[in-house]
Design a protein around this motif. Structure first.
Motif, PDB file in Angstrom:
ATOM      1  N   THR A  64       0.872  -1.379  -0.003  1.00  0.00           N
ATOM      2  CA  THR A  64       0.094   0.079  -0.041  1.00  0.00           C
ATOM      3  C   THR A  64       0.748   1.204   0.013  1.00  0.00           C
ATOM      4  N   LEU A  65       1.934   1.255   1.024  1.00  0.00           N
ATOM      5  CA  LEU A  65       2.683   2.265   0.759  1.00  0.00           C
ATOM      6  C   LEU A  65       3.416   2.549  -0.559  1.00  0.00           C
ATOM      7  N   GLU A  66       3.783   1.421  -1.142  1.00  0.00           N
ATOM      8  CA  GLU A  66       4.663   1.790  -2.472  1.00  0.00           C
ATOM      9  C   GLU A  66       3.396   2.161  -3.486  1.00  0.00           C
ATOM     10  N   GLU A  67       2.291   1.793  -3.393  1.00  0.00           N
ATOM     11  CA  GLU A  67       1.360   2.409  -4.379  1.00  0.00           C
ATOM     12  C   GLU A  67       1.198   3.876  -4.302  1.00  0.00           C
ATOM     13  N   TYR A  68       1.613   4.644  -3.482  1.00  0.00           N
ATOM     14  CA  TYR A  68       1.464   5.932  -3.298  1.00  0.00           C
ATOM     15  C   TYR A  68       2.715   6.685  -3.516  1.00  0.00           C
ATOM     16  N   LYS A  69       3.881   6.018  -3.512  1.00  0.00           N
ATOM     17  CA  LYS A  69       5.365   6.474  -3.658  1.00  0.00           C
ATOM     18  C   LYS A  69       5.738   7.521  -2.865  1.00  0.00           C
ATOM     19  N   GLY A  70       5.367   7.564  -1.534  1.00  0.00           N
ATOM     20  CA  GLY A  70       5.893   8.612  -0.603  1.00  0.00           C
ATOM     21  C   GLY A  70       5.177   9.898  -0.723  1.00  0.00           C
ATOM     22  N   LYS A  71       4.288  10.109  -1.476  1.00  0.00           N
ATOM     23  CA  LYS A  71       3.554  11.377  -1.518  1.00  0.00           C
ATOM     24  C   LYS A  71       2.483  11.475  -0.417  1.00  0.00           C
ATOM     25  N   VAL A  72       2.650  12.113   0.582  1.00  0.00           N
ATOM     26  CA  VAL A  72       2.050  12.590   1.840  1.00  0.00           C
ATOM     27  C   VAL A  72       1.503  13.834   1.840  1.00  0.00           C
ATOM     28  N   SER A  73       0.096  13.855   1.972  1.00  0.00           N
ATOM     29  CA  SER A  73      -0.652  15.077   1.946  1.00  0.00           C
ATOM     30  C   SER A  73      -1.729  14.700   2.861  1.00  0.00           C
ATOM     31  N   LEU A  74      -2.466  15.858   3.167  1.00  0.00           N
ATOM     32  CA  LEU A  74      -4.101  15.521   4.059  1.00  0.00           C
ATOM     33  C   LEU A  74      -4.796  14.766   3.340  1.00  0.00           C
ATOM     34  N   THR A  75      -4.784  14.813   2.002  1.00  0.00           N
ATOM     35  CA  THR A  75      -5.809  14.135   1.227  1.00  0.00           C
ATOM     36  C   THR A  75      -5.215  12.641   0.953  1.00  0.00           C
ATOM     37  N   THR A  76      -3.868  12.401   0.749  1.00  0.00           N
ATOM     38  CA  THR A  76      -3.456  11.036   0.462  1.00  0.00           C
ATOM     39  C   THR A  76      -3.451  10.112   1.782  1.00  0.00           C
ATOM     40  N   LEU A  77      -3.239  11.012   2.886  1.00  0.00           N
ATOM     41  CA  LEU A  77      -3.327  10.184   4.157  1.00  0.00           C
ATOM     42  C   LEU A  77      -4.542   9.543   4.538  1.00  0.00           C
ATOM     43  N   ARG A  78      -5.653  10.201   4.016  1.00  0.00           N
ATOM     44  CA  ARG A  78      -7.022   9.430   4.104  1.00  0.00           C
ATOM     45  C   ARG A  78      -7.102   8.364   3.149  1.00  0.00           C
ATOM     46  N   VAL A  79      -6.826   8.812   1.984  1.00  0.00           N
ATOM     47  CA  VAL A  79      -6.740   7.523   0.779  1.00  0.00           C
ATOM     48  C   VAL A  79      -5.857   6.347   1.433  1.00  0.00           C
ATOM     49  N   LEU A  80      -4.690   6.663   1.887  1.00  0.00           N
ATOM     50  CA  LEU A  80      -3.850   5.614   2.468  1.00  0.00           C
ATOM     51  C   LEU A  80      -4.674   4.859   3.447  1.00  0.00           C
ATOM     52  N   ALA A  81      -5.160   5.425   4.613  1.00  0.00           N
ATOM     53  CA  ALA A  81      -5.834   4.677   5.625  1.00  0.00           C
ATOM     54  C   ALA A  81      -7.198   3.793   5.161  1.00  0.00           C
ATOM     55  N   GLU A  82      -8.016   4.354   4.160  1.00  0.00           N
ATOM     56  CA  GLU A  82      -8.865   3.713   3.603  1.00  0.00           C
ATOM     57  C   GLU A  82      -8.614   2.391   2.594  1.00  0.00           C
ATOM     58  N   HIS A  83      -7.634   2.746   2.028  1.00  0.00           N
ATOM     59  CA  HIS A  83      -6.653   1.655   1.243  1.00  0.00           C
ATOM     60  C   HIS A  83      -6.357   0.597   2.100  1.00  0.00           C
ATOM     61  N   LEU A  84      -6.105   0.707   3.077  1.00  0.00           N
ATOM     62  CA  LEU A  84      -5.416  -0.328   4.089  1.00  0.00           C
ATOM     63  C   LEU A  84      -6.850  -1.006   4.651  1.00  0.00           C
ATOM     64  N   CYS A  85      -7.818  -0.445   4.828  1.00  0.00           N
ATOM     65  CA  CYS A  85      -8.946  -1.021   5.146  1.00  0.00           C
ATOM     66  C   CYS A  85      -9.506  -2.084   4.217  1.00  0.00           C
ATOM     67  N   SER A  86      -9.437  -1.531   2.928  1.00  0.00           N
ATOM     68  CA  SER A  86      -9.818  -2.280   1.869  1.00  0.00           C
ATOM     69  C   SER A  86      -8.969  -3.562   1.872  1.00  0.00           C
ATOM     70  N   LYS A  87      -7.494  -3.346   1.513  1.00  0.00           N
ATOM     71  CA  LYS A  87      -6.688  -4.161   1.212  1.00  0.00           C
ATOM     72  C   LYS A  87      -6.597  -5.402   2.318  1.00  0.00           C
ATOM     73  N   LEU A  88      -6.737  -4.964   3.476  1.00  0.00           N
ATOM     74  CA  LEU A  88      -6.572  -5.983   4.490  1.00  0.00           C
ATOM     75  C   LEU A  88      -8.012  -6.449   4.976  1.00  0.00           C
ATOM     76  N   ASP A  89      -9.166  -6.042   4.552  1.00  0.00           N
ATOM     77  CA  ASP A  89     -10.314  -6.412   5.031  1.00  0.00           C
ATOM     78  C   ASP A  89     -10.556  -5.957   6.542  1.00  0.00           C
ATOM     79  N   ALA A  90     -10.213  -4.934   6.892  1.00  0.00           N
ATOM     80  CA  ALA A  90     -10.377  -4.527   8.175  1.00  0.00           C
ATOM     81  C   ALA A  90     -11.531  -3.204   8.348  1.00  0.00           C
ATOM     82  N   SER A  91     -11.992  -3.572   9.809  1.00  0.00           N
ATOM     83  CA  SER A  91     -12.803  -2.309   9.688  1.00  0.00           C
ATOM     84  C   SER A  91     -12.261  -0.831  10.088  1.00  0.00           C
TER      85      SER A  91
END
Length: 258
Positions: A64-91
């Motif tokens: 998941t971290l690799e997919e975003y190539k280290g670009k961190v902003s207020l927007t990508t932080l939310r997308v990253l966290a939501e993507h982790l939920c989806s990728k790892l089937d977590a609530s």
């Protein structure tokens, strides 16, 4: 191949956080002066593990971290966290970046510039449709003891202190704004490069602005209360006492929404 992590677990115990931490990774963060700034972060990522799963897939955090190539902003932080939920089937999923952040800082009298290092953090937690984010800074400052100044015939003891500040906000707040608020609440800011005229100014300013750790915490509280964007904050001040073997500290947490 057999997916061992997906095996059914019969102990009926959910685990609050499972993941990886201290992953060193190059990232790019927003910088109001230059647009972006490249740095290296220590990354922590975790999910809530349901009771029925034996384990989580550690490799998927890094993917998941690799997919975003280290670009961190207020927007990508939310997308990253939501993507982790989806990728790892977590609530619930959380991700935190701790990294050095550099600011070009002018000496107070000579105006000579140098890089000053601060600590910064971005932390996001995704829970269903909700997202919670904290922005943090770690700022070294100087404090001069009001008691020592009052009772001493000459001088007063002073020392380096370190302030950790985390905030939740309703709008964009730059690291520089938080750093400035902390430094303004101290006896004097620190600098990387000072000439003699600057040293004189910093020394005298500290003497004219004595601060207990309690004073610094309260002055910073007043500044944060005046900023309508900031809805919650966590302040921690630690002073490495120069005449004591121990440190002094003050901490407070305030939620302006309650």
């Amino acid at each position: 191949m057999k997916d061992v992590q997906k095996e059914r677990d019969l102990r009926n115990i959910a685990i609050d956080r499972v993941g990886v931490r201290d992953v060193h990774y190059p990232i790019t963060v927003m910088d109001p002066l230059n647009g972006t700034q490249a740095t290296i972060a220590s990354v922590s990522m975790s999910v809530l593990l349901p009771h029925e799963y034996r384990g989580t897939h550690m490799s998927r955090f890094i993917e998941t971290l690799e997919e975003y190539k280290g670009k961190v902003s207020l927007t990508t932080l939310r997308v990253l966290a939501e993507h982790l939920c989806s990728k790892l089937d977590a609530s619930e999923a959380s991700i935190k970046f701790d990294f050095p952040y550099f600011v070009r800082k002018k000496a107070p009298v000579s105006g000579i510039e140098s890089f000053m290092r601060y600590e910064a953090s971005l932390e996001g937690i995704s829970r269903g449709s909700e997202f919670d984010m904290k922005v943090g800074v770690g700022v070294p400052v100087q404090t001069l003891c009001p008691c020592s100044k009052e009772i001493s015939r000459m001088g007063a003891h002073n020392q380096r202190a370190f302030v950790r500040l985390k905030v939740r906000s309703s709008g964009l707040v730059w690291f520089e704004e938080l750093i400035r608020a902390v430094e303004d609440a101290s006896s004097t800011p620190l600098y990387t490069l000072l000439k003699r005229e600057d040293e004189k100014f910093v020394t005298e300013r500290a003497y004219e602005t004595p601060r207990f750790v309690e004073d610094l915490a309260r002055e910073l509280t007043m500044a944060l209360d005046r900023d309508d964007r900031i809805v919650w904050y966590d302040i921690s001040v630690t002073s490495a006492e120069s005449i004591h073997r121990h440190d002094a500290f003050a901490e407070l947490v305030r939620d302006k929404r309650s």
